[in-house]
Design a protein around this motif. Structure first.
Motif, short mmCIF file in Angstrom:
data_model
loop_
_atom_site.label_atom_id
_atom_site.label_comp_id
_atom_site.label_asym_id
_atom_site.label_seq_id
_atom_site.Cartn_x
_atom_site.Cartn_y
_atom_site.Cartn_z
N ASN A 90 0.85 -1.19 0.00
CA ASN A 90 0.00 0.00 0.00
C ASN A 90 0.89 1.23 0.00
N ARG A 91 0.58 2.16 -0.88
CA ARG A 91 1.36 3.40 -1.00
C ARG A 91 0.42 4.59 -0.90
N SER A 92 0.97 5.73 -0.54
CA SER A 92 0.17 6.96 -0.46
C SER A 92 1.09 8.17 -0.62
N LYS A 93 0.49 9.29 -0.99
CA LYS A 93 1.22 10.55 -1.09
C LYS A 93 0.23 11.71 -1.09
N HIS A 94 0.72 12.85 -0.70
CA HIS A 94 -0.05 14.08 -0.80
C HIS A 94 0.43 14.84 -2.03
N SER A 95 -0.48 15.53 -2.69
CA SER A 95 -0.12 16.40 -3.80
C SER A 95 -1.03 17.63 -3.73
N VAL A 96 -0.74 18.61 -4.55
CA VAL A 96 -1.54 19.84 -4.57
C VAL A 96 -2.19 19.98 -5.94
N GLN A 97 -3.51 20.12 -5.97
CA GLN A 97 -4.22 20.39 -7.20
C GLN A 97 -4.33 21.91 -7.31
N ILE A 98 -3.71 22.45 -8.35
CA ILE A 98 -3.59 23.89 -8.51
C ILE A 98 -4.91 24.51 -8.96
N GLU A 99 -5.31 25.56 -8.24
CA GLU A 99 -6.51 26.32 -8.60
C GLU A 99 -6.15 27.69 -9.15
N ASN A 100 -4.97 28.21 -8.77
CA ASN A 100 -4.54 29.53 -9.21
C ASN A 100 -3.02 29.54 -9.23
N MET A 101 -2.43 30.23 -10.19
CA MET A 101 -0.97 30.34 -10.24
C MET A 101 -0.56 31.72 -10.68
N GLU A 102 0.63 32.10 -10.28
CA GLU A 102 1.23 33.37 -10.69
C GLU A 102 2.67 33.07 -11.07
#
Length: 165
Positions: A90-102
């Protein structure tokens, strides 16, 4: 509940583009965020690497104008993924889904050569707005418009010893 992440850093690799079954563009990369601090007068720094994902037109713009080493500010939400690898672990990770960028500054190979006024509508992605209600703004170039001053976020000393918490 509130799930909001804001990061400033550099892309660790070029954006990998793919398209979903519905034709939506999906761009994947990672961002390196460095924290500078002092311990007993000795300056140190630690770097955190975070996987990020762009969607839709924002993914296409990011793929076109960003490359490895590009500096950017991203806002998004933290996502937790779980799966089973080839060995049955079993594996897991956190990531960020981008909603806004500059996009911030230029890197050595000039990958951030863009005009903010031309791409202001495509740099932000708000999943809570109704796409049908958005009307693209008609922008006309103005020769007398003042240029936006670039802020070098690395120029600030991040000695956190004066913070009250």
């Amino acid at each position: 509940m509130f799930n909001k992440v804001v990061l400033i850093g550099n892309l660790t690799r070029d954006i990998e583009m793919r398209y979903g079954q519905s034709g939506t563009a999906i761009g994947s990369s990672a961002i390196a965020v460095t924290r500078k601090f002092s311990v007993n007068g000795e300056k140190r720094e630690e770097t955190c690497f975070v996987d990020i994902t762009f969607f839709g037109r924002q993914a296409e713009v990011a793929n076109q104008y960003l490359s490895k080493g590009s500096k950017l500010l991203v806002e998004g939400r933290l996502k937790f993924d779980q799966w089973t690898d080839q060995n049955g672990q079993n594996r897991s990770k956190h990531s960020v889904q981008i909603e806004n960028m500059e996009m911030l500054g230029n890197n050595q190979n000039g990958a951030n050569n863009f005009t903010p006024n031309n791409y202001a509508e495509t740099q932000s992605y708000d999943p809570y707005t109704n796409e049908n209600s958005k009307k693209p703004a008609q922008k006309t170039p103005n020769q007398n418009q003042e240029k936006i001053r670039e802020i070098d976020v690395d120029a600030y000393d991040s000695d956190d010893s004066d913070l009250p918490f």
